[in-house]
Design a protein around this motif. Sequence first.
Motif, PDB file in Angstrom:
ATOM      1  N   ARG B  14       0.595  -0.891  -0.456  1.00  0.00           N
ATOM      2  CA  ARG B  14      -0.341   0.401   0.040  1.00  0.00           C
ATOM      3  C   ARG B  14       0.330   1.311  -0.235  1.00  0.00           C
ATOM      4  O   ARG B  14       0.637   2.538  -0.513  1.00  0.00           O
ATOM      5  CB  ARG B  14      -1.207  -0.362   0.977  1.00  0.00           C
ATOM      6  N   TYR B  15       1.731   1.313   0.561  1.00  0.00           N
ATOM      7  CA  TYR B  15       2.442   2.631   0.935  1.00  0.00           C
ATOM      8  C   TYR B  15       3.138   3.125  -0.916  1.00  0.00           C
ATOM      9  O   TYR B  15       3.899   3.547  -0.890  1.00  0.00           O
ATOM     10  CB  TYR B  15       4.568   1.950   2.205  1.00  0.00           C
ATOM     11  N   LEU B  16       3.712   1.211  -1.255  1.00  0.00           N
ATOM     12  CA  LEU B  16       4.551   1.485  -2.305  1.00  0.00           C
ATOM     13  C   LEU B  16       3.615   1.684  -3.494  1.00  0.00           C
ATOM     14  O   LEU B  16       3.796   3.107  -4.163  1.00  0.00           O
ATOM     15  CB  LEU B  16       4.830  -0.145  -2.578  1.00  0.00           C
ATOM     16  N   TYR B  17       2.030   2.280  -3.424  1.00  0.00           N
ATOM     17  CA  TYR B  17       1.693   2.095  -4.350  1.00  0.00           C
ATOM     18  C   TYR B  17       1.295   4.259  -4.010  1.00  0.00           C
ATOM     19  O   TYR B  17       1.601   4.743  -5.232  1.00  0.00           O
ATOM     20  CB  TYR B  17      -0.011   1.924  -3.842  1.00  0.00           C
ATOM     21  N   LYS B  18       0.929   4.290  -2.801  1.00  0.00           N
ATOM     22  CA  LYS B  18       1.278   6.379  -2.935  1.00  0.00           C
ATOM     23  C   LYS B  18       3.176   6.549  -3.419  1.00  0.00           C
ATOM     24  O   LYS B  18       2.786   7.196  -3.765  1.00  0.00           O
ATOM     25  CB  LYS B  18       1.473   5.920  -1.177  1.00  0.00           C
ATOM     26  N   ILE B  19       3.984   6.024  -2.996  1.00  0.00           N
ATOM     27  CA  ILE B  19       5.082   5.971  -2.985  1.00  0.00           C
ATOM     28  C   ILE B  19       5.270   6.228  -5.610  1.00  0.00           C
ATOM     29  O   ILE B  19       5.805   7.216  -5.774  1.00  0.00           O
ATOM     30  CB  ILE B  19       6.472   5.405  -2.832  1.00  0.00           C
ATOM     31  N   ASN B  20       4.308   5.611  -5.575  1.00  0.00           N
ATOM     32  CA  ASN B  20       4.481   5.085  -6.981  1.00  0.00           C
ATOM     33  C   ASN B  20       3.808   6.878  -7.852  1.00  0.00           C
ATOM     34  O   ASN B  20       4.109   6.537  -8.674  1.00  0.00           O
ATOM     35  CB  ASN B  20       3.920   4.219  -7.828  1.00  0.00           C
ATOM     36  N   LYS B  21       2.938   6.814  -6.842  1.00  0.00           N
ATOM     37  CA  LYS B  21       1.572   7.902  -7.384  1.00  0.00           C
ATOM     38  C   LYS B  21       2.485   9.148  -7.781  1.00  0.00           C
ATOM     39  O   LYS B  21       1.765  10.032  -8.171  1.00  0.00           O
ATOM     40  CB  LYS B  21       1.137   7.776  -7.055  1.00  0.00           C
ATOM     41  N   LEU B  22       3.587   9.605  -6.385  1.00  0.00           N
ATOM     42  CA  LEU B  22       4.086  10.407  -6.570  1.00  0.00           C
ATOM     43  C   LEU B  22       5.517  10.807  -7.493  1.00  0.00           C
ATOM     44  O   LEU B  22       6.251  11.165  -7.516  1.00  0.00           O
ATOM     45  CB  LEU B  22       4.651  10.601  -5.318  1.00  0.00           C
ATOM     46  N   GLU B  25      10.609   6.668  -8.357  1.00  0.00           N
ATOM     47  CA  GLU B  25      11.032   5.716  -9.192  1.00  0.00           C
ATOM     48  C   GLU B  25      11.947   4.821  -8.298  1.00  0.00           C
ATOM     49  O   GLU B  25      11.582   3.578  -8.373  1.00  0.00           O
ATOM     50  CB  GLU B  25      11.756   6.011 -10.641  1.00  0.00           C
ATOM     51  N   HIS B  26      12.815   5.364  -7.065  1.00  0.00           N
ATOM     52  CA  HIS B  26      13.545   4.638  -6.456  1.00  0.00           C
ATOM     53  C   HIS B  26      12.809   4.645  -4.584  1.00  0.00           C
ATOM     54  O   HIS B  26      12.376   5.362  -4.326  1.00  0.00           O
ATOM     55  CB  HIS B  26      15.030   4.393  -6.540  1.00  0.00           C
ATOM     56  N   VAL B  27      13.094   3.209  -4.175  1.00  0.00           N
ATOM     57  CA  VAL B  27      13.095   3.336  -3.197  1.00  0.00           C
ATOM     58  C   VAL B  27      13.254   2.375  -2.068  1.00  0.00           C
ATOM     59  O   VAL B  27      13.885   1.961  -2.881  1.00  0.00           O
ATOM     60  CB  VAL B  27      11.433   3.098  -2.779  1.00  0.00           C
ATOM     61  N   SER B  28      13.682   2.796  -0.804  1.00  0.00           N
ATOM     62  CA  SER B  28      15.087   1.818  -0.312  1.00  0.00           C
ATOM     63  C   SER B  28      13.619   1.460   1.347  1.00  0.00           C
ATOM     64  O   SER B  28      12.824   2.411   2.026  1.00  0.00           O
ATOM     65  CB  SER B  28      16.228   3.319   0.272  1.00  0.00           C
ATOM     66  N   GLY B  60      18.545   1.278  -3.575  1.00  0.00           N
ATOM     67  CA  GLY B  60      17.800   0.712  -3.038  1.00  0.00           C
ATOM     68  C   GLY B  60      16.404   0.191  -4.464  1.00  0.00           C
ATOM     69  O   GLY B  60      17.534  -0.243  -5.403  1.00  0.00           O
ATOM     70  N   PHE B  61      15.314   0.404  -3.491  1.00  0.00           N
ATOM     71  CA  PHE B  61      15.209  -0.839  -5.052  1.00  0.00           C
ATOM     72  C   PHE B  61      14.281   0.135  -6.203  1.00  0.00           C
ATOM     73  O   PHE B  61      13.882   0.917  -6.084  1.00  0.00           O
ATOM     74  CB  PHE B  61      13.689  -2.077  -4.710  1.00  0.00           C
ATOM     75  N   ILE B  62      14.053  -0.409  -7.581  1.00  0.00           N
ATOM     76  CA  ILE B  62      12.667  -0.518  -8.355  1.00  0.00           C
ATOM     77  C   ILE B  62      11.394  -0.106  -8.116  1.00  0.00           C
ATOM     78  O   ILE B  62      11.137  -1.163  -7.201  1.00  0.00           O
ATOM     79  CB  ILE B  62      13.457  -0.154  -9.243  1.00  0.00           C
ATOM     80  N   ILE B  68       6.116  -4.836  -8.046  1.00  0.00           N
ATOM     81  CA  ILE B  68       5.010  -6.725  -9.048  1.00  0.00           C
ATOM     82  C   ILE B  68       5.321  -7.618  -8.229  1.00  0.00           C
ATOM     83  O   ILE B  68       5.047  -8.350  -8.565  1.00  0.00           O
ATOM     84  CB  ILE B  68       6.014  -6.429 -10.349  1.00  0.00           C
ATOM     85  N   ASP B  69       7.090  -7.200  -7.211  1.00  0.00           N
ATOM     86  CA  ASP B  69       7.528  -8.812  -7.441  1.00  0.00           C
ATOM     87  C   ASP B  69       5.965  -9.087  -5.948  1.00  0.00           C
ATOM     88  O   ASP B  69       5.574 -10.311  -6.019  1.00  0.00           O
ATOM     89  CB  ASP B  69       8.854  -8.632  -6.026  1.00  0.00           C
TER      90      ASP B  69
END
Lengths: 206, 206
Positions: B14-22, B25-28, B60-62, B68-69
Amino acid sequence: MSKATLNRLPVYLRYLYKINKLNIEHVSSTIIAEGLNLNPVQVRKDIALVSSVAGKPKTGFITKELIIDLESFLGYDNENNAVIVGVGGLGKAFMGYSGFENYGLNIIAGFEKDNQMIGNTIKDKPILPFSDLARVIKENDIQIGIIAVPSASAQEVADIMIKAGIKGIWNFANCHLSAPNNVVIKSEDLAANLALLSIQVKTLTN
Amino acid sequence: MSKATLNRLPVYLRYLYKINKLNIEHVSSTIIAEGLNLNPVQVRKDIALVSSVAGKPKTGFITKELIIDLESFLGYDNENNAVIVGVGGLGKAFMGYSGFENYGLNIIAGFEKDNQMIGNTIKDKPILPFSDLARVIKENDIQIGIIAVPSASAQEVADIMIKAGIKGIWNFANCHLSAPNNVVIKSEDLAANLALLSIQVKTLTN
DNA sequence: TAGATTGTTAATCGATTAACAATC
DNA sequence: TAGATTGTTAATCGATTAACAATC
């Protein structure tokens, strides 16, 4: 008291209701543990934390007394008012759900942006305009808010609730909510929970 | 994988969805941990269990890859059929809820004893007579059943489901269900959960 | 009495957190 | 390069389980 224990208490209570319905007057930690597939020592320790009277060797506890102790500890004998924002399918279901009453919980009103619904009632609870939310929370000193709006507007609703004095939010939108540390956010992502059940089924059957 | 980890994964997602909406591109793990108020090592370990590619030091990660993972691990890209019994307020809400689709979940039908509702549809899903339940479960090889009936009849419904081959039950009746060990029972006592939130609020404000 | 169950202390287990070398 | 982040190993913490004397 650990969070794990706190989560088990309602499970015990449900089991005791079942036992009580069968007119079984005494109940032991062992019986509860067997019925719920838990470790008897765990149950005994948990119950020791909330029971007002000591259990008696050989007989255990008086079922009805234990029920009262658990209900009291869990606050089911208190009055707790809440508001709900979003009177869609889930919101309607909650407003119409009579089960909350036995838990001391009372949804006093629902809030909607949709003008067509405003003015209606569900189980005598009014559906009010969203613009009244902050005022109603403040005037009634409401501490608990339920969010049942689409995830796009969930944060906005949360912000208004918190600013108006809400201390606990039960969030059914599938999004992460930001909030200060003195506000408890409990997110129930129903679809995610169902998916977790599905995973458990798969791991069990493989 | 521990149950605690499994429960955290949807929260990360859920948090990644939020990040992705913003459009980040990368997240740690550090970022996720900070956003969710968790320990960064815990997040790192959890993610290491499900990510298909190693994270890169410093970046970090894409975000999209990690999403997707997680979706794949949580089975959101699978098809999972379920049935629901009891088309009252909650049952209606679930049948009409479009959020399940994104999680690979599909409620194929609702079942009711109330003859007046039978034959209707909600979101193109039919409401069928309760007597058809076992047949439909068997014919479609359904593994997941949702119980949204009054608690007095919940055990009866569960027994029929299990006999017909259901392996996981999501129970919204506030009663304890007995079931063999090879069936997963997940009880969601909504009122009890709301009461727990209320307790947390009280302990926090005192 | 005998034995089941209690409450409690000690041991184990698992999960969380800290520490650290490796590396982009 | 310098430094943030990684994955991993070790230490800590807390919860669960085992053991046991007390007792109704």
